[in-house]
Write an enzyme that holds these catalytic residues in place. Structure first.
Site, short mmCIF file in Angstrom:
data_model
loop_
_atom_site.label_atom_id
_atom_site.label_comp_id
_atom_site.label_asym_id
_atom_site.label_seq_id
_atom_site.Cartn_x
_atom_site.Cartn_y
_atom_site.Cartn_z
N LYS A 295 -21.25 16.75 10.50
CA LYS A 295 -20.10 17.04 11.35
C LYS A 295 -19.65 15.81 12.12
O LYS A 295 -18.47 15.66 12.44
CB LYS A 295 -20.46 18.18 12.32
CG LYS A 295 -19.29 18.64 13.19
CD LYS A 295 -18.14 19.15 12.34
CE LYS A 295 -16.99 19.62 13.22
NZ LYS A 295 -15.80 19.99 12.41
N SER B 234 0.83 -1.20 0.00
CA SER B 234 0.00 0.00 0.00
C SER B 234 0.87 1.26 0.00
O SER B 234 1.55 1.53 -0.98
CB SER B 234 -0.96 -0.02 1.19
OG SER B 234 -2.09 0.78 0.91
#
Length: 330
Positions: A195, A143
């Site tokens: 949020k 990765s």
């Protein structure tokens, strides 16, 4: 509890404290104090791993998860230090006596931003300093570890190296059913409906999942472009290989993700031959052993079993919010 038992406990406690203090003082007494403060004057230390009087190759080791977090305990002084690694890489690029750089990578990847910062620094050195940069893969270079390998002039993996894992992952927890079961309520006051996206106190909405998936897709496309540019592969080929799976070094060699198979010594030999280097000196860049490191080693020798717990606590402390990662985890 009678007086004799209390007295015995106090004596045992005093002896334990004295014993620990003696070991601590002894470890410092045998330390080289002139080296303890080298951190003030020197950013890194050079360890010669191959003698030579001619050209010079610098080897930089990248071990651990790539994240911009400094160890938060004195006992844990050996985890990856992002700022220090970037400084070492920059120093190797700026040092006119260094003719080539080898990155010895052993990492499952890490943060998207941190991986990109290393990638950009590699390209900067290649373009501005015209120095070759080779990658030698260790046990794992997956990765983010592959992301930073892609722009290298040559990539060498061990046949058993785990690499690839091309992709992005973002994870969080949904503990809403558990909190409901235990009657735990969360009072959340927020400025907008998204949020608290990925909050573990409630289920994710389909709209929120789409928002995050779009973000992950954008970062995945950046990953693909890095490989297209760095490896000279077609986008379709990269996406075919980049479904998140890992490959052995042998498989990566067959599908074009790495150039050669071999060890660090083989990587040194490749660079020496490819660039016709003569009587090569190979040095390993080490983080300087300053006061903090000496203190950490001393404490670590006293609390060997607790050291792993401190490392785990560091990880937990830094994972208090979901984030996108170029990370392979099994």
């Amino acid at each position: 509890m009678n007086t004799k038992r209390w007295f015995a406990i106090i004596i045992a406690t005093v002896l334990l404290v004295v014993s620990i203090g003696f070991q601590f003082v002894s470890s410092f007494a045998t330390a080289n104090f002139s080296d303890m403060f080298t951190l003030m004057d020197q950013k890194y230390e050079e360890e010669i791993i191959q003698e030579g009087m001619g050209d010079k190759i610098a080897v930089l080791y990248l071990d651990g998860v790539i994240q911009d977090t400094a160890p938060s305990t004195l006992v844990n002084t050996t985890s990856y230090n992002h700022k220090q690694f970037l400084e070492m890489l920059n120093e190797a690029g700026e040092d006119e006596s260094v003719d080539g750089i080898i990155l010895r990578i052993n990492t499952p990847g890490g943060g998207v931003v941190e991986s990109d910062e290393i990638h950009d620094k590699i390209e900067e050195i290649q373009k501005e300093k015209e120095k070759p940069i080779y990658v030698s893969m260790g046990n794992t270079a997956a990765s983010g570890g592959y992301y930073i390998s892609a722009p290298a002039d040559k990539v060498i993996a061990h046949p058993a190296t785990l690499t690839g894992s091309i992709g992005v992952i973002m994870e969080g927890y949904d503990l809403s059913e558990l909190t409901d079961k235990w009657g735990i309520d969360f009072n959340t006051i927020k400025s907008g409906k998204h949020k608290d996206i990925m909050s573990f106190s409630r289920k994710m909405t389909n709209e929120e999942r789409e928002i995050l998936q779009t973000m992950v897709n954008d970062m995945y496309n950046d990953f693909v472009k890095v490989i297209v540019d760095g490896r000279g592969m077609s986008e379709s080929k990269v996406k075919e290989l980049g479904d998140g799976r890992v490959y052995t070094g042998s498989q990566a060699k067959k599908n074009g993700l790495v150039d050669e198979l071999g060890s660090l010594d083989d990587t040194i030999a490749y660079m020496t031959k490819d660039y016709q280097l003569d009587d090569v000196q190979v040095v390993k860049y080490n983080e300087p052993m300053g006061f903090r490191e000496y203190l950490g080693i001393s404490l670590g020798s006293l609390f060997t079993k607790e050291k792993e717990l401190f490392n785990v606590m560091d990880v937990i402390r830094e994972s208090n919010a979901p984030r996108a990662m170029y990370l392979y985890s099994n």
